[in-house]
Motif scaffolding. Structure first.
Motif, mmCIF file in Angstrom:
data_model
loop_
_atom_site.group_PDB
_atom_site.id
_atom_site.type_symbol
_atom_site.label_atom_id
_atom_site.label_comp_id
_atom_site.label_asym_id
_atom_site.label_seq_id
_atom_site.Cartn_x
_atom_site.Cartn_y
_atom_site.Cartn_z
ATOM 1 N N GLY A 1 50.792 40.408 47.034
ATOM 2 C CA GLY A 1 50.195 39.197 47.563
ATOM 3 C C GLY A 1 50.290 39.144 49.064
ATOM 4 O O GLY A 1 49.332 38.784 49.757
ATOM 5 N N SER A 2 51.445 39.525 49.593
ATOM 6 C CA SER A 2 51.636 39.520 51.043
ATOM 7 C C SER A 2 50.689 40.506 51.718
ATOM 8 O O SER A 2 50.132 40.226 52.788
ATOM 9 C CB SER A 2 53.086 39.877 51.382
ATOM 10 N N SER B 1 55.400 40.477 44.330
ATOM 11 C CA SER B 1 54.948 39.559 45.373
ATOM 12 C C SER B 1 54.475 40.291 46.624
ATOM 13 O O SER B 1 53.673 39.767 47.398
ATOM 14 C CB SER B 1 56.073 38.587 45.742
ATOM 15 N N TYR B 2 54.974 41.517 46.828
ATOM 16 C CA TYR B 2 54.573 42.281 48.007
ATOM 17 C C TYR B 2 53.065 42.529 48.016
ATOM 18 O O TYR B 2 52.443 42.635 49.082
ATOM 19 C CB TYR B 2 55.327 43.610 48.071
#
Length: 312
Positions: A278-279, A275-276
């Protein structure tokens, strides 16, 4: 940032002498202490810009920032909290030779010491923690890094207000200010190679940086939005070239293309995706993510990612 806190930035400046690593400590005149180079953020500055500026002002050494090595927090006599962001920063032989440092009313002396000796010499526990983080980078073999900076173009004129082709849509007045405001932070990370989508709003975002560095902006449809919408974009080719080059680079593109660029960096370096990513790719106009990769072994994975957002 909060209004009640005092923000500052600095670095663990390092060099290799006779195959032995040394870090730089400063002896402050007024406080009679031993600490790391740092200083408060000037109005309008981004933290990375502050770190590089303060290191130069206190030591005379111009550096490009490497991996972030932590944040220290402590209370000032005024009861306000001081928050200091630190980066690792290599001092090249050329930068040291160019330094015009002489003892002054702020800095009495500079001292190059082994990291473990620094842990015993530093006056404050918060500085010790930062150097301990730095030592872990040495132990992991990922201290020497290079950045691939993924930049979203600055604010453009709204589509509904533009009659021409979308690729020719220019920056708004705010976007022009943003493009100028990110020059200092991008230079702080050693930005050199400039690669852009051919869209006007991307090329113009890099124009102030191009002028500051006296380097041309290379354009490629492979990270352009039109190509992305047509299914002909190929960020893999561009990312692969940059990883192999092992040199600092800026890739300026569009919101929809950024996730693909970030994903390709992860794939090219054998990094587990999460998910990092995406951030780090969900960027506001003129914001950028700095992806730090190992110079010696880029395939060992992403060492660190940090995202910076302009204040304008």
């Amino acid at each position: 940032m909060t209004e009640t806190a005092v923000y500052a930035a600095g670095g663990v400046v390092w060099r290799v002498v006779d195959d032995k690593l040394r870090i730089l400590l400063i002896h402050r005149t007024k406080y009679r202490d031993v600490t790391l180079p740092k200083g408060k953020v000037d109005p309008g500055e981004m933290l990375a810009e502050t770190a590089a500026r303060e290191i130069h002002e206190e030591t005379g050494i111009r550096v490009a920032l490497g991996v972030p090595v932590g944040v220290s927090r402590y209370h000032l006599p005024s009861k306000r909290t001081k928050i200091v962001h630190y980066w690792a920063a290599e001092a090249t032989d050329a930068a040291i030779r160019a330094s015009a440092f002489v003892p002054n009313k702020e800095i009495a002396a500079l001292e190059w010491v082994k990291p473990k000796k620094a842990l015993a010499r530093l006056s404050y526990p918060v500085d010790v923690e930062i150097v301990e983080n730095f030592v872990r980078l040495i132990e992991e073999g990922v201290l020497r890094t290079f950045p691939i900076i993924v930049l979203r173009h600055a604010k453009a004129v709204e589509r509904g207000d533009w009659q021409g082709k979308d690729a020719a849509r220019p920056l708004s007045p705010r976007g022009e200010k943003q493009a100028k405001s990110i020059v200092g932070p991008l230079v702080s990370f050693g930005a050199r190679k400039l690669i852009s989508s051919p869209a006007t709003r991307c090329v113009t975002t890099l124009a102030p940086l191009s002028a500051a560095l006296d380097r041309k902006v290379g354009t490629t449809k492979l990270i352009g939005q039109d190509a992305w919408e047509e299914g002909t974009s190929d960020p893999r080719k561009i990312v692969g070239e940059r990883v192999r080059a092992r040199k600092p680079a800026v890739l300026c593109s569009h919101g929809p293309v950024l996730p693909d660029i970030m994903s390709e960096i992860a794939l090219a370096t054998g990094t587990l995706r999460g998910s990092y990513l995406g951030s780090a790719s969900a960027l506001e106009p003129a914001a950028f993510s700095v992806v730090h990769l190992s110079v010696d072994n880029p395939g060992s994975g992403i060492v660190a990612i940090e995202t910076h957002i302009p204040k304008i």
